[in-house]
Design a protein around this motif. Structure first.
Motif, PDB file in Angstrom:
ATOM      1  N   GLN A  13       0.815  -1.229   0.000  1.00 53.52           N
ATOM      2  CA  GLN A  13       0.000   0.000   0.000  1.00 53.52           C
ATOM      3  C   GLN A  13       0.841   1.268   0.000  1.00 53.52           C
ATOM      4  O   GLN A  13       0.287   2.371  -0.051  1.00 53.52           O
ATOM      5  CB  GLN A  13      -0.929   0.053   1.225  1.00 53.52           C
ATOM      6  N   CYS A  53      -3.768   3.222   4.632  1.00 58.42           N
ATOM      7  CA  CYS A  53      -4.429   3.968   3.542  1.00 58.42           C
ATOM      8  C   CYS A  53      -3.771   5.316   3.254  1.00 58.42           C
ATOM      9  O   CYS A  53      -4.239   6.062   2.394  1.00 58.42           O
ATOM     10  CB  CYS A  53      -5.891   4.233   3.902  1.00 58.42           C
ATOM     11  N   TRP A  56      -2.701   6.069  -0.381  1.00 62.07           N
ATOM     12  CA  TRP A  56      -3.702   6.014  -1.430  1.00 62.07           C
ATOM     13  C   TRP A  56      -3.926   7.450  -1.937  1.00 62.07           C
ATOM     14  O   TRP A  56      -3.843   8.404  -1.142  1.00 62.07           O
ATOM     15  CB  TRP A  56      -5.039   5.490  -0.888  1.00 62.07           C
ATOM     16  N   GLN A  61      -9.118   7.852  -0.914  1.00 61.61           N
ATOM     17  CA  GLN A  61      -9.380   7.893   0.526  1.00 61.61           C
ATOM     18  C   GLN A  61     -10.768   8.468   0.815  1.00 61.61           C
ATOM     19  O   GLN A  61     -11.535   7.920   1.615  1.00 61.61           O
ATOM     20  CB  GLN A  61      -8.318   8.739   1.247  1.00 61.61           C
ATOM     21  N   HIS A  83      -6.888   9.234   7.134  1.00 61.00           N
ATOM     22  CA  HIS A  83      -6.315   7.907   6.930  1.00 61.00           C
ATOM     23  C   HIS A  83      -6.366   7.024   8.175  1.00 61.00           C
ATOM     24  O   HIS A  83      -6.348   5.803   8.034  1.00 61.00           O
ATOM     25  CB  HIS A  83      -4.879   8.013   6.375  1.00 61.00           C
ATOM     26  N   ALA A  87      -8.285   3.586   7.877  1.00 60.68           N
ATOM     27  CA  ALA A  87      -7.508   2.351   8.027  1.00 60.68           C
ATOM     28  C   ALA A  87      -8.184   1.408   9.025  1.00 60.68           C
ATOM     29  O   ALA A  87      -8.189   0.180   8.832  1.00 60.68           O
ATOM     30  CB  ALA A  87      -6.082   2.662   8.473  1.00 60.68           C
ATOM     31  N   VAL A  90     -11.042  -0.198   7.112  1.00 65.88           N
ATOM     32  CA  VAL A  90     -10.519  -1.146   6.120  1.00 65.88           C
ATOM     33  C   VAL A  90      -9.980  -2.395   6.826  1.00 65.88           C
ATOM     34  O   VAL A  90     -10.194  -3.527   6.366  1.00 65.88           O
ATOM     35  CB  VAL A  90      -9.431  -0.474   5.252  1.00 65.88           C
TER      36      VAL A  90
END
Lengths: 197, 197
Positions: A13, A53, A56, A61, A83, A87, A90
């Protein structure tokens, strides 16, 4: 899914330099957990995933943040704040992490929050002081971290707030609340809160 | 009741040195009102009454604050924050002041608030920069006040926040919100908000 798979996925990532940062946060978080009596495996997992994340594209995001129905209020502030909460979501939905303490430490690692748990503090502080970090207050924070999580983290939040004041930027209110909460804890002697119930 | 009576009553509430400060705030607030197109009489009246209760013993302040049913949340913070909201309530109930804009400027003169009115800003800033004040940032604030209420007041809030960080004291969240709101205003160019509706 197990740790090896999470490690491989996380590395994908982000750019190599930021993977080094993540490795540094894992190391510092594990050390802090051992020093302050938290679970090193929880600290390591939260540290591994904290920036999942962050690299990204911001559009991705925001899109994922909205798709998962996360609190819209945050969208009015610096996109850098997304983030952490993203995160955590996710990690729960896509990586199968169910440990709420780990998810909280991921969620709040940038902003902090009021009455941070021991694990929250460890991951947030490790992100400030991991070996690759270099900013004016970091030496003093590392020194403080040997004897007080709270004093070290307070120095970190204060340096963040001062930096934003100097730059004329918005200070996220939750970061001030997190900082005030540490001042309260230090004053009342109720350090190392591990139970928020 | 008229201005002469309010002046005499206010002078009775405080020691001579603080009466000099009040006179300084009246002078600065009137000048700022003239410079920025506010009503000098409203500015003068709010400045006159802003510290009406500040030198009452703290027990009397807390008692009156509770008697008038003012928001209890504030009691958890520095008692220095009570005297603004209390003075607004005393001005309304005991001195017969009915002008809500004046009462607001009294109420918020220490903490600030989000989306401060022109009169709020003038009284809050006058309290920082009146001729008797002497602190490191005051010269720069006076200079800024000649061209921008918002930049000058932002420097004031920032200096207050930095002072509290340096001292390890709680920063009242509304002061950060007031400061962030000024940053927003300056960024969007919507200075000198006079209408909060």
């Amino acid at each position: 899914m197990k740790l090896d798979a999470w490690i491989a996925l996380t590395q994908e990532q982000m750019p190599a330099r930021r993977w080094m940062h993540t490795q540094g946060v894992r190391q510092s978080a594990t050390e802090l957990a051992e020093r302050y009596g938290a679970d090193p495996e929880q600290a390591d997992l939260a540290a591994l995933l904290h920036d999942y994340c962050k690299f990204w594209p911001i559009e991705r995001q925001v899109e994922a943040y909205q798709m998962y129905g996360l609190p819209g209020e945050l969208l009015a502030y610096d996109p850098q704040l997304l983030h952490g909460p993203l995160a955590a979501e996710v990690a729960r939905r896509e990586l199968g992490i169910a440990d709420e303490a780990v998810l909280d430490a991921i969620r709040w690692h940038t902003s902090g929050r009021e009455r941070m748990t021991l694990l929250d503090k460890i991951v947030c502080l490790a992100d400030y002081i991991e070996p690759g970090r270099d900013f004016p207050e970091v030496a003093r924070m590392r020194e403080l971290s040997l004897t007080s999580l709270e004093l070290s983290l307070l120095a970190g939040f204060d340096s963040t707030i001062r930096f934003l004041l100097d730059k004329g930027k918005i200070v996220y209110p939750l970061t001030l609340a997190a900082r005030n909460s540490l001042v309260d804890e230090l004053r009342s002697g109720s350090n190392n809160i591990t139970d928020r119930s």
